[in-house]
Design a protein around this motif. Sequence first.
Motif, PDB file in Angstrom:
ATOM      1  N   GLY A 184       0.803  -1.221   0.000  1.00 55.89           N
ATOM      2  CA  GLY A 184       0.000   0.000   0.000  1.00 55.89           C
ATOM      3  C   GLY A 184       0.828   1.259   0.000  1.00 55.89           C
ATOM      4  N   ALA A 185       2.149   1.113   0.108  1.00 52.57           N
ATOM      5  CA  ALA A 185       3.029   2.282   0.122  1.00 52.57           C
ATOM      6  C   ALA A 185       3.302   2.826  -1.261  1.00 52.57           C
ATOM      7  N   LEU A 186       3.074   2.010  -2.305  1.00 50.01           N
ATOM      8  CA  LEU A 186       3.376   2.415  -3.679  1.00 50.01           C
ATOM      9  C   LEU A 186       2.300   1.880  -4.599  1.00 50.01           C
ATOM     10  N   GLY A 187       1.778   2.772  -5.436  1.00 48.92           N
ATOM     11  CA  GLY A 187       0.733   2.366  -6.364  1.00 48.92           C
ATOM     12  C   GLY A 187       0.657   3.329  -7.527  1.00 48.92           C
ATOM     13  N   VAL A 188      -0.536   3.464  -8.089  1.00 48.70           N
ATOM     14  CA  VAL A 188      -0.712   4.273  -9.293  1.00 48.70           C
ATOM     15  C   VAL A 188      -1.864   5.254  -9.122  1.00 48.70           C
ATOM     16  N   ALA A 189      -1.747   6.366  -9.841  1.00 44.11           N
ATOM     17  CA  ALA A 189      -2.858   7.292 -10.041  1.00 44.11           C
ATOM     18  C   ALA A 189      -3.337   7.089 -11.474  1.00 44.11           C
ATOM     19  N   ALA A 190      -4.538   6.601 -11.623  1.00 40.90           N
ATOM     20  CA  ALA A 190      -5.092   6.291 -12.940  1.00 40.90           C
ATOM     21  C   ALA A 190      -5.889   7.492 -13.440  1.00 40.90           C
ATOM     22  N   ASP A 191      -5.324   8.203 -14.388  1.00 42.01           N
ATOM     23  CA  ASP A 191      -5.959   9.389 -14.978  1.00 42.01           C
ATOM     24  C   ASP A 191      -6.454   9.018 -16.362  1.00 42.01           C
ATOM     25  N   VAL A 192      -7.769   9.085 -16.556  1.00 40.29           N
ATOM     26  CA  VAL A 192      -8.346   8.606 -17.816  1.00 40.29           C
ATOM     27  C   VAL A 192      -7.805   9.368 -19.026  1.00 40.29           C
ATOM     28  N   TYR A 193      -7.432  10.621 -18.856  1.00 37.83           N
ATOM     29  CA  TYR A 193      -6.913  11.396 -19.991  1.00 37.83           C
ATOM     30  C   TYR A 193      -5.677  10.746 -20.575  1.00 37.83           C
ATOM     31  N   VAL A 218     -10.532  11.992 -13.487  1.00 34.98           N
ATOM     32  CA  VAL A 218     -11.441  12.016 -14.629  1.00 34.98           C
ATOM     33  C   VAL A 218     -11.451  13.382 -15.312  1.00 34.98           C
ATOM     34  N   CYS A 219     -11.688  13.341 -16.608  1.00 41.59           N
ATOM     35  CA  CYS A 219     -11.938  14.492 -17.475  1.00 41.59           C
ATOM     36  C   CYS A 219     -12.409  13.868 -18.782  1.00 41.59           C
ATOM     37  N   ASP A 220     -12.144  14.477 -19.932  1.00 42.77           N
ATOM     38  CA  ASP A 220     -12.512  13.853 -21.200  1.00 42.77           C
ATOM     39  C   ASP A 220     -11.521  14.270 -22.280  1.00 42.77           C
ATOM     40  N   TRP A 221     -11.466  13.459 -23.327  1.00 46.98           N
ATOM     41  CA  TRP A 221     -10.575  13.708 -24.473  1.00 46.98           C
ATOM     42  C   TRP A 221     -11.405  14.285 -25.613  1.00 46.98           C
ATOM     43  N   LEU A 222     -11.099  15.510 -25.977  1.00 48.43           N
ATOM     44  CA  LEU A 222     -11.848  16.199 -27.023  1.00 48.43           C
ATOM     45  C   LEU A 222     -11.314  15.845 -28.407  1.00 48.43           C
ATOM     46  N   VAL A 223     -12.227  15.813 -29.358  1.00 46.41           N
ATOM     47  CA  VAL A 223     -11.851  15.662 -30.772  1.00 46.41           C
ATOM     48  C   VAL A 223     -12.491  16.802 -31.547  1.00 46.41           C
ATOM     49  N   MET A 235     -16.090  16.189 -18.455  1.00 47.89           N
ATOM     50  CA  MET A 235     -16.628  14.846 -18.593  1.00 47.89           C
ATOM     51  C   MET A 235     -17.949  14.867 -19.368  1.00 47.89           C
ATOM     52  N   GLY A 236     -18.027  14.012 -20.371  1.00 49.94           N
ATOM     53  CA  GLY A 236     -19.221  13.939 -21.213  1.00 49.94           C
ATOM     54  C   GLY A 236     -19.111  14.719 -22.494  1.00 49.94           C
ATOM     55  N   ASP A 237     -18.058  15.539 -22.642  1.00 45.69           N
ATOM     56  CA  ASP A 237     -17.889  16.341 -23.855  1.00 45.69           C
ATOM     57  C   ASP A 237     -16.948  15.686 -24.861  1.00 45.69           C
ATOM     58  N   GLY A 238     -16.412  14.517 -24.540  1.00 47.13           N
ATOM     59  CA  GLY A 238     -15.434  13.884 -25.409  1.00 47.13           C
ATOM     60  C   GLY A 238     -15.747  12.427 -25.669  1.00 47.13           C
ATOM     61  N   VAL A 239     -14.704  11.609 -25.815  1.00 49.92           N
ATOM     62  CA  VAL A 239     -14.866  10.253 -26.326  1.00 49.92           C
ATOM     63  C   VAL A 239     -14.513   9.156 -25.325  1.00 49.92           C
ATOM     64  N   ILE A 240     -14.132   9.492 -24.104  1.00 49.48           N
ATOM     65  CA  ILE A 240     -13.696   8.477 -23.149  1.00 49.48           C
ATOM     66  C   ILE A 240     -14.909   7.736 -22.565  1.00 49.48           C
ATOM     67  N   LEU A 277     -17.526  24.577 -11.086  1.00 51.49           N
ATOM     68  CA  LEU A 277     -17.786  23.607 -10.024  1.00 51.49           C
ATOM     69  C   LEU A 277     -19.195  23.017 -10.137  1.00 51.49           C
ATOM     70  N   ALA A 278     -20.165  23.845 -10.464  1.00 50.53           N
ATOM     71  CA  ALA A 278     -21.532  23.333 -10.631  1.00 50.53           C
ATOM     72  C   ALA A 278     -21.603  22.339 -11.777  1.00 50.53           C
ATOM     73  N   THR A 279     -20.864  22.603 -12.845  1.00 49.57           N
ATOM     74  CA  THR A 279     -20.852  21.676 -13.976  1.00 49.57           C
ATOM     75  C   THR A 279     -20.162  20.370 -13.600  1.00 49.57           C
ATOM     76  N   CYS A 280     -19.065  20.465 -12.845  1.00 54.46           N
ATOM     77  CA  CYS A 280     -18.386  19.252 -12.374  1.00 54.46           C
ATOM     78  C   CYS A 280     -19.339  18.389 -11.551  1.00 54.46           C
ATOM     79  N   ILE A 281     -20.115  19.018 -10.698  1.00 50.47           N
ATOM     80  CA  ILE A 281     -21.071  18.274  -9.875  1.00 50.47           C
ATOM     81  C   ILE A 281     -22.104  17.582 -10.754  1.00 50.47           C
ATOM     82  N   GLU A 282     -22.663  18.314 -11.712  1.00 51.62           N
ATOM     83  CA  GLU A 282     -23.692  17.749 -12.573  1.00 51.62           C
ATOM     84  C   GLU A 282     -23.156  16.586 -13.400  1.00 51.62           C
ATOM     85  N   ARG A 283     -21.950  16.747 -13.965  1.00 50.21           N
ATOM     86  CA  ARG A 283     -21.382  15.680 -14.798  1.00 50.21           C
ATOM     87  C   ARG A 283     -20.952  14.486 -13.954  1.00 50.21           C
ATOM     88  N   HIS A 284     -20.488  14.755 -12.730  1.00 51.02           N
ATOM     89  CA  HIS A 284     -20.160  13.651 -11.810  1.00 51.02           C
ATOM     90  C   HIS A 284     -21.395  12.783 -11.592  1.00 51.02           C
TER      91      HIS A 284
END
Length: 288
Positions: A184-193, A218-223, A235-240, A277-284
């Motif tokens: 538990g002392a070493l691991g990963v941060a998984a960032d979807v981007y 979390v976030c999203d990848w735009l095209v 989140m929700g504006d891209g393809v992930i 922040l309000a948008t982050c809450i809604e998309r979450h």
Amino acid sequence: MRDFSTDHSLLSINTATVRKQGDLLAIIEACARHGIQAISPWRDQVATVGLDAAVAAVKTHGLKLSGYCRGGMFPADASKRQEARDDNRRAVDEAAALGAACLVLVVGGLPHYSRPGSAVSHDLAGARAQVEDGIAELLDYARAARMPLAIEPLHPMYAADRACVNTLEQALDICDRLDPGRSGALGVAADVYHIWWDPNLFCDIRRAGRERLLAYHVCDWLVPTRDLLTDRGMMGDGVIELKKIRAAVEAEGFAGFSEVEIFSELDWWQRPMDEVLATCIERHKSVV
């Protein structure tokens, strides 16, 4: 898979998401006002307001820290290696003072980009070796401080300057060599981007398991993506496939926050903090 649709108690805001709208104290106050219960601050933002003030604000508003950004940038020539060592130890100390769940490591690329002033080198394999050596050394210090280290693999487009660890597989290989007991002392941060594109993603999430999954971003990848650093999508504006990836992470036992981290020079950094922040809450609630 956890149900996020009715509340945002498991939402964390990486403070880079609104870094252009106010300093860290203003961000903390705004998050508290919106009922957001966790943040992940950046070291430069903490330095601007002072560590003591940041610690006090976090405690005053009862916030948790899903992580602290960032340690790392290990590759350096001989003239800069002590600087890298000292800087990373300070990062551990700051993370501990703030009560962070982990210190996120953006490991660095070629030495002259990771530690400016280092001699120019194109030795990518050598940089990766320095990363592993640096984490091995820091791990002893971090264990003593009870601060888990989370290696964040970055998209291959950043291999030269920001991170020469580019897949979960690479990060997990380092974890297995340095922490074979999965303490538990070493691991990963998984960032979807950074990892959404990887054909081995879901196999590597299973390999990581609960012990290695220390943070989830979390976030999203735009095209199209107009800037590869500062044009992340809401989140929700891209393809992930956000729900599919979260389901895989949670199937392994991850029970932490979903941390929104958006760099958006052309869009979200231009909007009022409360709107973001309000948008982050809604998309979450709706798409994460």
